[in-house]
Structures are given as C-alpha cells and as structure tokens.
Design a protein around this motif. Structure first.
Motif, PDB file in Angstrom:
ATOM      1  N   ALA A   3       0.826  -1.210   0.000  1.00  0.00           N
ATOM      2  CA  ALA A   3       0.000   0.000   0.000  1.00  0.00           C
ATOM      3  C   ALA A   3       0.860   1.259   0.000  1.00  0.00           C
ATOM      4  N   ALA A   4       2.038   1.185   0.601  1.00  0.00           N
ATOM      5  CA  ALA A   4       2.955   2.326   0.645  1.00  0.00           C
ATOM      6  C   ALA A   4       3.775   2.453  -0.634  1.00  0.00           C
ATOM      7  N   GLY A   5       3.615   1.518  -1.576  1.00  0.00           N
ATOM      8  CA  GLY A   5       4.353   1.569  -2.828  1.00  0.00           C
ATOM      9  C   GLY A   5       5.774   1.043  -2.731  1.00  0.00           C
ATOM     10  N   GLU A   6       6.087   0.343  -1.639  1.00  0.00           N
ATOM     11  CA  GLU A   6       7.443  -0.162  -1.425  1.00  0.00           C
ATOM     12  C   GLU A   6       7.646  -1.565  -1.996  1.00  0.00           C
ATOM     13  N   SER A   7       6.573  -2.301  -2.162  1.00  0.00           N
ATOM     14  CA  SER A   7       6.655  -3.700  -2.576  1.00  0.00           C
ATOM     15  C   SER A   7       5.468  -4.065  -3.437  1.00  0.00           C
ATOM     16  N   ILE A   8       5.644  -5.175  -4.141  1.00  0.00           N
ATOM     17  CA  ILE A   8       4.555  -5.779  -4.900  1.00  0.00           C
ATOM     18  C   ILE A   8       4.492  -7.236  -4.465  1.00  0.00           C
ATOM     19  N   PHE A   9       3.324  -7.675  -4.024  1.00  0.00           N
ATOM     20  CA  PHE A   9       3.133  -9.062  -3.620  1.00  0.00           C
ATOM     21  C   PHE A   9       2.428  -9.811  -4.739  1.00  0.00           C
ATOM     22  N   ASP A  72       8.033  -3.133 -15.975  1.00  0.00           N
ATOM     23  CA  ASP A  72       6.958  -2.139 -16.095  1.00  0.00           C
ATOM     24  C   ASP A  72       7.215  -0.909 -15.235  1.00  0.00           C
ATOM     25  N   ARG A  73       8.068  -1.051 -14.227  1.00  0.00           N
ATOM     26  CA  ARG A  73       8.410   0.074 -13.337  1.00  0.00           C
ATOM     27  C   ARG A  73       9.794   0.646 -13.629  1.00  0.00           C
ATOM     28  N   GLY A  74      10.375   0.237 -14.751  1.00  0.00           N
ATOM     29  CA  GLY A  74      11.626   0.831 -15.199  1.00  0.00           C
ATOM     30  C   GLY A  74      12.903   0.132 -14.768  1.00  0.00           C
ATOM     31  N   PHE A  75      12.819  -1.041 -14.170  1.00  0.00           N
ATOM     32  CA  PHE A  75      14.007  -1.783 -13.744  1.00  0.00           C
ATOM     33  C   PHE A  75      14.440  -2.742 -14.851  1.00  0.00           C
ATOM     34  N   ASP A  76      15.744  -3.014 -14.935  1.00  0.00           N
ATOM     35  CA  ASP A  76      16.220  -3.963 -15.940  1.00  0.00           C
ATOM     36  C   ASP A  76      16.836  -5.226 -15.336  1.00  0.00           C
ATOM     37  N   ARG A  77      17.022  -5.257 -14.004  1.00  0.00           N
ATOM     38  CA  ARG A  77      17.557  -6.432 -13.307  1.00  0.00           C
ATOM     39  C   ARG A  77      16.736  -6.679 -12.049  1.00  0.00           C
ATOM     40  N   ILE A  78      16.748  -7.912 -11.599  1.00  0.00           N
ATOM     41  CA  ILE A  78      16.194  -8.249 -10.296  1.00  0.00           C
ATOM     42  C   ILE A  78      17.188  -9.170  -9.597  1.00  0.00           C
ATOM     43  N   GLY A  79      17.067  -9.241  -8.280  1.00  0.00           N
ATOM     44  CA  GLY A  79      17.949 -10.092  -7.506  1.00  0.00           C
ATOM     45  C   GLY A  79      17.191 -10.801  -6.408  1.00  0.00           C
ATOM     46  N   LEU A  80      17.898 -11.698  -5.759  1.00  0.00           N
ATOM     47  CA  LEU A  80      17.327 -12.410  -4.624  1.00  0.00           C
ATOM     48  C   LEU A  80      18.447 -13.021  -3.814  1.00  0.00           C
ATOM     49  N   THR A 128      21.652 -12.213  -9.137  1.00  0.00           N
ATOM     50  CA  THR A 128      20.891 -11.290  -9.981  1.00  0.00           C
ATOM     51  C   THR A 128      20.748 -11.864 -11.389  1.00  0.00           C
ATOM     52  N   VAL A 129      19.799 -11.296 -12.111  1.00  0.00           N
ATOM     53  CA  VAL A 129      19.579 -11.679 -13.507  1.00  0.00           C
ATOM     54  C   VAL A 129      18.949 -10.483 -14.229  1.00  0.00           C
ATOM     55  N   ALA A 130      19.234 -10.373 -15.504  1.00  0.00           N
ATOM     56  CA  ALA A 130      18.576  -9.365 -16.342  1.00  0.00           C
ATOM     57  C   ALA A 130      17.121  -9.786 -16.535  1.00  0.00           C
ATOM     58  N   CYS A 131      16.220  -8.847 -16.340  1.00  0.00           N
ATOM     59  CA  CYS A 131      14.793  -9.159 -16.520  1.00  0.00           C
ATOM     60  C   CYS A 131      14.523  -9.668 -17.930  1.00  0.00           C
TER      61      CYS A 131
END
Length: 136
Positions: A3-9, A72-80, A128-131
């Motif tokens: 709700a605060a825009g910090e995360s997407i579940f 969709d929010r402008g990121f090109d990589r994600i990590g975990l 990490t990986v490129a989206c």
C-alpha cells in the motif's frame, strides 16, 4: 508495504488454491553490502511454493511475473538472496539465469503471537539476472 508503494506481492494459484507467494521489494535488499554492489536492483523476497507442487513451474511463473512487474516500473535487473544450503532453490535460480556470489547476512525480525519480537540472521548469497533474460 504494498500500500505504501514499497513492494509488490504476487500469489501463485493452482486449481483455485494459493500455492505460492513472493514479494518484490522495489528498494532492493536492505543489507548494506548488497545495496553497495547492486544499487537500484529490486529484490525478490520470501518466495515460497507449497511442497506438493514444487517442480511444476509455479515458482518459475511467479519469478517471471515479478520480472515483468519490475520492467513495467523501469528496472532492468532483479535479484534475490538464497541460503547456500538451499540446493533446490539455488538450482531453480541458476537454471533461470541468476548468477552471483556476494555473501551477506539477511537480518529480519518476526513478531510472535505474544507480541515479542524475535531477531534472526541467515547467511545468504545474492544472485541477480537481467529481466529480459527471464522474459524471453
């Protein structure tokens, strides 16, 4: 946090039942070492797939959905982060193209039903990986 825009579940469904869940933390991993090495990389957090449906592509689908939401929010990589002893998860992530070797301590607090806060720290490796790799 959503709700605060910090995360997407995201939830994974199978035959009308929730069988997976994960969070995309848009500010990335809170660990200072990860923030230094991977600034601006959102983190997949808390990916969990019910044991009885593991190996059926649900975890992969959830990860790909999170990659699409990141793009969709402008990121090109994600990590975990993954614990070095979690062989099954690490195999999945590496099969999907995640790479990395940055070790860090994943620190978090859980509130018990009694209201007490319990602090934990898990040794993890950040991958990490490129989206675009996940979305092809």
């Amino acid at each position: 946090r959503q709700a605060a825009g910090e995360s997407i579940f995201v939830l994974g469904w199978l035959d009308g039942a929730v069988v997976a869940r994960a969070e995309l933390k848009l500010a990335g991993c809170a660990a200072e070492s990860v923030q230094t090495c991977f600034p601006g990389v959102p983190e997949i957090n808390g990916l969990d797939v019910v044991d009885s449906v593991q190996g059926k592509g649900i975890g992969t689908a959830v990860i790909r959905r999170l990659a699409r939401l990141a793009v969709d929010r402008g990121f090109d990589r994600i990590g975990l982060g993954v614990e070095p002893t979690n062989d099954g998860a690490r195999r999945l992530y590496e099969r999907l193209g995640f790479v990395g070797s940055l070790g860090y301590e994943d620190r978090y607090v859980v509130r018990a039903r009694t209201g007490a806060e319990l602090a934990f720290a898990d040794s993890c490796v950040f991958l990490t990986v490129a989206c675009a790799h996940l979305l092809r």
